[in-house]
Write a protein that holds these residues in place. Structure first.
Motif, PDB file in Angstrom:
ATOM      1  N   ARG A   1      -8.702 -17.294 -26.650  1.00  7.96           N
ATOM      2  CA  ARG A   1      -8.662 -17.496 -28.108  1.00  7.96           C
ATOM      3  C   ARG A   1      -9.154 -18.892 -28.498  1.00  7.96           C
ATOM      4  O   ARG A   1      -9.899 -19.079 -29.446  1.00  7.96           O
ATOM      5  CB  ARG A   1      -7.239 -17.280 -28.613  1.00  7.96           C
ATOM      6  CG  ARG A   1      -6.897 -15.791 -28.664  1.00  7.96           C
ATOM      7  CD  ARG A   1      -5.420 -15.489 -28.737  1.00  7.96           C
ATOM      8  NE  ARG A   1      -5.211 -14.048 -28.783  1.00  7.96           N
ATOM      9  CZ  ARG A   1      -5.267 -13.253 -27.710  1.00  7.96           C
ATOM     10  NH1 ARG A   1      -5.515 -13.771 -26.514  1.00  7.96           N
ATOM     11  NH2 ARG A   1      -5.083 -11.950 -27.822  1.00  7.96           N
ATOM     12  N   MET A   2      -8.690 -19.872 -27.700  1.00 10.63           N
ATOM     13  CA  MET A   2      -9.076 -21.265 -27.911  1.00 10.63           C
ATOM     14  C   MET A   2     -10.603 -21.413 -27.861  1.00 10.63           C
ATOM     15  O   MET A   2     -11.205 -22.002 -28.751  1.00 10.63           O
ATOM     16  CB  MET A   2      -8.431 -22.028 -26.745  1.00 10.63           C
ATOM     17  CG  MET A   2      -8.352 -23.489 -26.814  1.00 10.63           C
ATOM     18  SD  MET A   2      -7.260 -24.038 -25.428  1.00 10.63           S
ATOM     19  CE  MET A   2      -8.295 -23.743 -23.973  1.00 10.63           C
ATOM     20  N   PHE A   3     -11.216 -20.822 -26.835  1.00 12.68           N
ATOM     21  CA  PHE A   3     -12.666 -20.963 -26.696  1.00 12.68           C
ATOM     22  C   PHE A   3     -13.405 -20.131 -27.734  1.00 12.68           C
ATOM     23  O   PHE A   3     -14.510 -20.479 -28.134  1.00 12.68           O
ATOM     24  CB  PHE A   3     -13.117 -20.588 -25.282  1.00 12.68           C
ATOM     25  CG  PHE A   3     -12.803 -21.660 -24.275  1.00 12.68           C
ATOM     26  CD1 PHE A   3     -13.522 -22.844 -24.268  1.00 12.68           C
ATOM     27  CD2 PHE A   3     -11.767 -21.503 -23.371  1.00 12.68           C
ATOM     28  CE1 PHE A   3     -13.233 -23.841 -23.362  1.00 12.68           C
ATOM     29  CE2 PHE A   3     -11.468 -22.499 -22.461  1.00 12.68           C
ATOM     30  CZ  PHE A   3     -12.203 -23.675 -22.454  1.00 12.68           C
ATOM     31  N   ARG A   4     -12.790 -19.008 -28.189  1.00 13.98           N
ATOM     32  CA  ARG A   4     -13.446 -18.213 -29.210  1.00 13.98           C
ATOM     33  C   ARG A   4     -13.552 -19.036 -30.490  1.00 13.98           C
ATOM     34  O   ARG A   4     -14.591 -19.057 -31.154  1.00 13.98           O
ATOM     35  CB  ARG A   4     -12.664 -16.911 -29.454  1.00 13.98           C
ATOM     36  CG  ARG A   4     -13.572 -15.816 -30.002  1.00 13.98           C
ATOM     37  CD  ARG A   4     -12.860 -14.467 -30.052  1.00 13.98           C
ATOM     38  NE  ARG A   4     -12.299 -14.111 -28.752  1.00 13.98           N
ATOM     39  CZ  ARG A   4     -11.144 -13.455 -28.586  1.00 13.98           C
ATOM     40  NH1 ARG A   4     -10.410 -13.111 -29.641  1.00 13.98           N
ATOM     41  NH2 ARG A   4     -10.702 -13.168 -27.382  1.00 13.98           N
ATOM     42  N   VAL A   5     -12.445 -19.722 -30.854  1.00 14.19           N
ATOM     43  CA  VAL A   5     -12.478 -20.595 -32.034  1.00 14.19           C
ATOM     44  C   VAL A   5     -13.543 -21.686 -31.853  1.00 14.19           C
ATOM     45  O   VAL A   5     -14.380 -21.916 -32.726  1.00 14.19           O
ATOM     46  CB  VAL A   5     -11.093 -21.234 -32.286  1.00 14.19           C
ATOM     47  CG1 VAL A   5     -11.187 -22.309 -33.364  1.00 14.19           C
ATOM     48  CG2 VAL A   5     -10.078 -20.168 -32.670  1.00 14.19           C
ATOM     49  N   ALA A   6     -13.516 -22.322 -30.668  1.00 14.21           N
ATOM     50  CA  ALA A   6     -14.440 -23.443 -30.413  1.00 14.21           C
ATOM     51  C   ALA A   6     -15.900 -22.991 -30.510  1.00 14.21           C
ATOM     52  O   ALA A   6     -16.762 -23.747 -30.947  1.00 14.21           O
ATOM     53  CB  ALA A   6     -14.163 -24.052 -29.041  1.00 14.21           C
ATOM     54  N   THR A   7     -16.163 -21.746 -30.112  1.00 13.27           N
ATOM     55  CA  THR A   7     -17.546 -21.246 -30.143  1.00 13.27           C
ATOM     56  C   THR A   7     -18.061 -21.151 -31.570  1.00 13.27           C
ATOM     57  O   THR A   7     -19.253 -21.257 -31.828  1.00 13.27           O
ATOM     58  CB  THR A   7     -17.632 -19.865 -29.454  1.00 13.27           C
ATOM     59  OG1 THR A   7     -16.994 -19.966 -28.193  1.00 13.27           O
ATOM     60  CG2 THR A   7     -19.072 -19.419 -29.250  1.00 13.27           C
ATOM     61  N   HIS A   8     -17.139 -20.926 -32.524  1.00 14.31           N
ATOM     62  CA  HIS A   8     -17.555 -20.775 -33.916  1.00 14.31           C
ATOM     63  C   HIS A   8     -17.661 -22.094 -34.669  1.00 14.31           C
ATOM     64  O   HIS A   8     -17.997 -22.116 -35.847  1.00 14.31           O
ATOM     65  CB  HIS A   8     -16.603 -19.825 -34.655  1.00 14.31           C
ATOM     66  CG  HIS A   8     -16.780 -18.414 -34.196  1.00 14.31           C
ATOM     67  ND1 HIS A   8     -15.900 -17.789 -33.347  1.00 14.31           N
ATOM     68  CD2 HIS A   8     -17.779 -17.529 -34.426  1.00 14.31           C
ATOM     69  CE1 HIS A   8     -16.336 -16.568 -33.081  1.00 14.31           C
ATOM     70  NE2 HIS A   8     -17.475 -16.385 -33.731  1.00 14.31           N
TER      71      HIS A   8
END
Lengths: 421, 421
Positions: free
Chosen positions: A229-236
């Motif tokens: 989830r953390m990296f999904r946010v960071a990707t955006h």
């Protein structure tokens, strides 16, 4: 003002000398590594030996490098380096892999932790009968962890990585890391409790073991949920450099969390690496066109040599003037090697070269050093748990176990016909 | 124990809190940078604003982040970050380039350093008549350096980099960096001399300027001889990671050398970058299959945000309750902008948009912050040369000059028909 006086003022004023120290450490570490590589020996041992040389130049009346030992900042930089190193080690393993290696690896790891610990405890008791039981426990702890990097490298060089023995060794090494960290956490917790007074009840020991195991389990469960989830946010997000920033923050935060529950920060760093899976950060890495291990490498390349050189600096060669310290180092090294041979007894499978497995588990490398270093900072009744003579003997043990493994493995593999030397 | 108490014990004990601090700083910096990027503002200002917010939460009764200010290690990490940042800036320029930009760039740079310095001196004298002449000198120094990164970015976005004005600006910025560092070295040297008693003779000032210029000339000459030889030796070694280790050691050693002759370490770091040419390390980079800026990037990515957040933490918003501080900040910002417009007067070439050149030289960015930060650590007669109100006003000046430049450049370029907005 001399560098040492200046350093005492700390902070801003000390920066130029810290920069000089870093330049000296980086060049000295590379020089030592180069000499050892040319002798076909592991480069990290070269960094350690260079540290020992720099630290003992005082015996020859040269005090130029004494400021490296006086500056607290190098301790901090070295520990940040070790935290990042354990994060890298954790990244190379995964929870899934750990679950999958199965019974033989688990058995090898457990026996490989228990046998050397007991032997180390006995040797420490024999050589230091006046010492506290906690000192003996800690000496046992130093012996328990395997640093499988050297073994993996040798097996790879000899094209032996596809053998079943190699897979068992590498699997056992991962479990071994986890067990070693739990033992370290437990013994450290016991020493802290003992130092703040009162005898230790069995229930309390169980609580410490439980806390260590609990931390691992809880952070793995929470982390495996949080990480993607953390990296999904960071990707955006639009900011650049998010892969490194988020990974470092995750590693550092979990290191701090480990400290809060009474464990060493490296336990948290290793767990953070264990949790992060490439699949979690793949899309972020693709977006930024970088690989996590590529952006971590320069950080460890700058900071990890500080650790090895600093550990070398802590070795006081004068302690070996006492023959009993030399004897202790020799016997400690012997049981470190013999203890891991018990691993071969844990294997019942037919057709396996059990001796090869025992040999592969011998090297202690950086893990043994890190444990010894932690012991040197632990205090019990006003004294360091790992005293200078014990620390110096432990460094000898780490060096010898790491040095003998390549040739032992080569001979064994040659005998079983995989390579001809 | 509270984090702050623990930190006072220093070294090993402080490590977990330093790790937590690094996690907080990295995440906060990225959050601030993200918000600013979405507002089409420079990300570094976001990092600075986040630092100001964290540092002034105490006003709202939140003291959670006070430990970031109490820990000396962050100061050291921030300074190592700034040294690496100036090394990167130096790497982007070369001695050859500097020699080649010619008369217009040199004139623009000299006028752009002299005019704002004089104006800054006057403003400081007007607002702090009780202050020492050295305080006024330092305020002038903070105004002199241009941070051309913002300008280059805007010009690039608007396809204006091919214009002759852009080339003059970029050339002037490099000379400006060198001049700014010489002015900084001179003023710092004068303050140190004054602090150790005695009035300053003209001859002594000349000696300080001579030392700063001499350091640059000698290290460039020696460095240009040494650097290719150093990398040639490194290319023939077997150790890996030599490109990073040798470059860092070179940068750190020259930073220390600068300190030895009484200059700021950043002067040495910038000079080291100026000296290193890609042609010196090309074969080593090819052998290791890495690029120097790729391996330096993770180091600055971890350490430079520490600097920006820490500078923000040092801004005490309460100082602005005093209207004269707000007035000082406003006038300082105005002369920072006006002073650089004198650059346009230095240009005599026909057909050039002289106003565009003046606008391009406005932003102070990280260089102004670094200078203000150094002033805050300088002591004269027991007091910081750059007091908290002056520091806070300087941060406002850095922020406003950096914020107004993009829209000024866009409008000017639109008028001259390169872009239509």
């Amino acid at each position: 003002m001399s560098p040492v006086t200046l350093l005492a003022s700390g902070g801003h004023e000390a920066v130029p000398h810290i920069l000089l120290g870093l330049a000296v450490i980086l060049l000295a570490a590379k020089a030592g590594g180069e000499v050892f590589e040319r002798l076909s020996l592991p480069a990290v041992l070269g960094e350690l030996v260079v540290g020992i040389l720099l630290g003992n130049l005082g015996l020859a009346g040269v005090h130029t490098f004494d400021f490296l030992r006086a500056e607290e900042t190098f301790v901090v930089l070295a520990e940040i380096g070790v935290v990042l190193l354990l994060f890298e080690v954790g990244l190379e393993s995964s929870v899934k892999e750990m679950m999958a290696v199965g019974a033989p690896s688990l058995l090898v790891a457990v026996v490989g932790v228990v046998a050397p610990s007991l032997l180390g405890f006995g040797v420490s008791m024999f050589f230091h009968p006046e010492g506290s039981v906690y000192v003996h426990l800690f000496v046992g702890t130093i012996l328990c962890a395997t640093s499988v990097g050297i073994t993996a490298r040798v097996l790879q060089d000899l094209n032996g990585l596809q053998r079943r023995e190699s897979k068992i060794i590498l699997g056992a090494a991962v479990i071994d890391d986890v067990l070693g960290l739990v033992v370290l956490a437990t013994v450290t917790g016991m020493i802290r409790a003992a130092d703040s007074g009162g005898t230790l009840q069995v229930g309390e020991v169980a609580a410490i073991v439980g806390k260590a195991a609990g931390f691992l389990v809880v952070s793995v469960i929470v982390g495996l949920w949080l990480s993607p989830r953390m990296f999904r946010v960071a990707t955006h997000l639009r900011s650049r450099g998010m892969l490194l920033a988020v990974s470092l923050a995750f590693c550092f935060a979990l290191s701090y969390a480990a400290h809060v529950v009474g464990l060493a920060p490296i336990v948290g760093a290793f767990t953070a690496g264990l949790i992060l899976e490439e699949v979690h950060y793949r899309s972020l890495a693709t977006k930024e066109n970088v690989e996590l291990h590529h952006v971590l490498k320069p950080l460890t390349a700058m900071l990890v040599p500080v650790f090895f050189v600093l550990m070398g600096l802590k070795v006081d060669l004068r302690v070996f003037a006492d023959p009993s310290v030399l004897g202790f180092a020799a016997v400690l090294t012997a049981v470190a090697i013999l203890g891991k041979q018990a691993c071969s007894l844990a294997i019942r499978e037919k057709g396996l070269d059990r001796v090869l497995i025992g040999f592969g588990m011998i090297p202690r490398g950086e893990v043994g050093l890190i444990f010894a270093g932690i012991g040197a900072t632990l205090v019990l009744a006003g004294e360091a748990v790992v005293s200078p003579p014990i620390f110096s003997a432990a460094v000898i043990m780490v060096m010898v176990t790491t040095l003998v493994t390549p040739s032992l493995l080569k001979r064994r593999l040659a005998r079983s016909g995989v390579v001809r030397t």
